[in-house]
Design an enzyme around this catalytic site. Structure first.
Site, PDB file in Angstrom:
ATOM      1  N   TRP A 102       0.829  -1.207   0.000  1.00  0.00           N
ATOM      2  CA  TRP A 102       0.000   0.000   0.000  1.00  0.00           C
ATOM      3  C   TRP A 102       0.860   1.251   0.000  1.00  0.00           C
ATOM      4  CZ3 TRP A 102      -4.357  -1.109  -1.906  1.00  0.00           C
ATOM      5  CH2 TRP A 102      -4.955  -2.341  -1.623  1.00  0.00           C
ATOM      6  N   ASP A 172      -1.506   6.858   6.376  1.00  0.00           N
ATOM      7  CA  ASP A 172      -2.546   5.926   5.936  1.00  0.00           C
ATOM      8  C   ASP A 172      -2.818   5.009   7.121  1.00  0.00           C
ATOM      9  OD1 ASP A 172      -4.107   3.933   4.907  1.00  0.00           O
ATOM     10  OD2 ASP A 172      -2.771   3.403   3.243  1.00  0.00           O
ATOM     11  N   LYS A 196     -12.594  -1.704   7.598  1.00  0.00           N
ATOM     12  CA  LYS A 196     -11.927  -2.559   8.587  1.00  0.00           C
ATOM     13  C   LYS A 196     -12.419  -2.216  10.001  1.00  0.00           C
ATOM     14  CE  LYS A 196      -8.271  -2.208   5.266  1.00  0.00           C
ATOM     15  NZ  LYS A 196      -8.375  -3.427   4.505  1.00  0.00           N
TER      16      LYS A 196
HETATM   17  N1  PMP Z   1      -4.121   1.278   2.511  1.00  0.00           N
HETATM   18  C1  PMP Z   1      -4.138   0.195   3.310  1.00  0.00           C
HETATM   19  C2  PMP Z   1      -3.187   0.113   4.464  1.00  0.00           C
HETATM   20  C3  PMP Z   1      -5.044  -0.833   3.056  1.00  0.00           C
HETATM   21  O1  PMP Z   1      -5.062  -1.930   3.833  1.00  0.00           O
HETATM   22  C4  PMP Z   1      -5.931  -0.733   1.965  1.00  0.00           C
HETATM   23  C5  PMP Z   1      -6.970  -1.780   1.639  1.00  0.00           C
HETATM   24  N2  PMP Z   1      -6.836  -3.003   2.135  1.00  0.00           N
HETATM   25  C6  PMP Z   1      -5.853   0.405   1.152  1.00  0.00           C
HETATM   26  C7  PMP Z   1      -4.949   1.401   1.471  1.00  0.00           C
HETATM   27  C8  PMP Z   1      -6.755   0.587  -0.036  1.00  0.00           C
HETATM   28  O2  PMP Z   1      -8.012   0.840   0.435  1.00  0.00           O
HETATM   29  P1  PMP Z   1      -9.298   0.980  -0.504  1.00  0.00           P
HETATM   30  O3  PMP Z   1      -9.637  -0.387  -0.962  1.00  0.00           O
HETATM   31  O4  PMP Z   1     -10.312   1.553   0.444  1.00  0.00           O
HETATM   32  O5  PMP Z   1      -8.964   1.896  -1.605  1.00  0.00           O
END
Ligand code: PMP
Length: 360
Positions: A102, A172, A196
């Site tokens: 991520w 994030d 989450k």
């Molecule tokens: N950042 C992190 C740390 C994540 O775990 C996730 C999704 N699992 C995301 C970003 C992306 O999130 P989204 O699917 O809401 O775009």
């Protein structure tokens, strides 16, 4: 059918009292004669819902007055673009820490709009640790620094928040917001997808210090400008009404159980049950160095692919579902977010013990 213990990385379990409350209010929300899904986002009744959601989030996270709370769409992934578009300013330079997939995605989006320097990375050991960071490593002339406080895929967590000096710190927090106490004052921006620890997918939380608003890059789409959403109190266009309503119920549930401090204690206890077993097992192995272990996502492996498969099959038949690990780590991953009851973790470890005994 009995409800299962869902160890998915997200969307994940919601607190049962929240689901029950939502079901009671499904056809007629507080005497309005309609479901929250059906009502106008401009109505008084909905305005009260979104205002309460914000007030509760401010209360449980201790968000100071000089920060704005936004309920946006596009997931945490859209924040990978919105953060640079809104914060690069004149300098167009930012420092990022690469602690997993991520972070990498955040880095590659930011690179489209300016110069990104990767301050540190843990890629050398498949992201199984968090690199050590000190103030001297950050470019005090950059626009901001970016970290991922909890790495959902690799199961790591920052043991402490780095000191970035005057550089606004952007975090994030998608996979550990509201799971442990954070001092919001340490951050310039916090963002998180909801699916989450907050509620259903569809709403993204952004908490931004007010002095960082209004520096958006030229030609940025209106919908990607934090200031527009701030001025409209997250009602510039139709928001994800129902997701925000469920988030409100989740914040209330959290408040009633003693807030983030109380759930952090539960989360530490839940994680310890799992890690203690893993560290004493002759068969199962945790993949992350102890100091950096996540309280939310616990990856672990068995010695062979065949055993992993057998374990997962048996788990499902016991109502312990979605334990398959991400392909970049393999094996298993137990995501034990706020709404996972302690009993779910106890049941998982009980099954692991029996699996180990049967394969001794
Ligand atoms: N950042 C992190 C740390 C994540 O775990 C996730 C999704 N699992 C995301 C970003 C992306 O999130 P989204 O699917 O809401 O775009």
């Amino acid at each position: 059918m009995a409800r299962v213990y869902n160890f998915s990385a997200g969307p994940s379990m919601l607190p049962e009292p929240v689901l029950k409350q939502a079901s009671l209010e499904m056809l007629d929300y507080e005497g309005s004669g309609q479901s929250v899904m059906e009502m106008s986002h401009r109505s008084k009744v909905y305005e009260k819902i979104i205002n309460e959601a914000e007030a509760l989030l401010r209360e449980v996270m201790g968000i100071p007055e000089n920060y704005t709370v936004l309920f946006l769409q596009g997931g945490a992934s859209l924040q990978f673009s919105m953060v640079p578009l809104n914060l690069f300013g004149e300098k167009k330079r930012a420092d990022y820490v690469n602690t997993g997939m991520w972070s990498k995605k955040a880095i590659s989006e930011a690179k489209k709009y300016g110069t990104v320097r990767v301050v540190a990375t843990s890629e050398d050991k498949n992201f199984s640790y968090i690199p050590s960071l000190d103030k001297g490593m950050f470019d005090q002339d950059a626009s901001y620094a970016h970290i991922t406080t909890n790495n959902t895929i690799f199961g790591t967590r920052y043991p402490s928040i780095p000191d970035t000096g005057n550089l606004p710190l952007v975090a994030d927090m998608s996979s550990n917001i509201l799971s442990e106490v954070y001092d919001v004052n340490k951050f310039g921006v916090i963002y998180a997808g909801a699916q989450k620890n907050v509620g259903p997918a569809g709403v993204t939380i952004v908490i931004i210090r007010n002095d960082l608003l209004g520096k958006v890059m030229e030609n940025t789409p209106t919908m990607l400008d934090y200031k527009i959403h701030a001025e409209a109190k997250s009602l510039y266009n139709t928001p994800p009404c129902y997701s925000i309503y469920i988030a409100k119920l989740v914040f209330k549930w959290l408040k009633d159980m003693g807030g983030v401090k109380a759930i952090e204690e539960v989360n530490r206890r839940k994680a310890a049950i799992l890690y203690d077993f893993l560290d004493n097992s002759k068969l199962f192995k945790a993949t992350v160095e102890p100091e950096y272990r996540s309280l939310m996502n616990v990856p672990f492996v068995l010695p062979t692919e065949q055993l992993n498969e057998e374990f997962l099959k048996g788990a499902t038949s016991e109502g312990l579902v979605n334990l398959k690990g991400h392909r970049s780590v393999g094996g298993m991953r137990a995501s034990i977010y706020n709404a996972m009851p302690e009993q779910g973790v106890v049941k998982l470890v009980d099954y692991m013990k029996r699996f180990e005994a049967a394969h001794a």
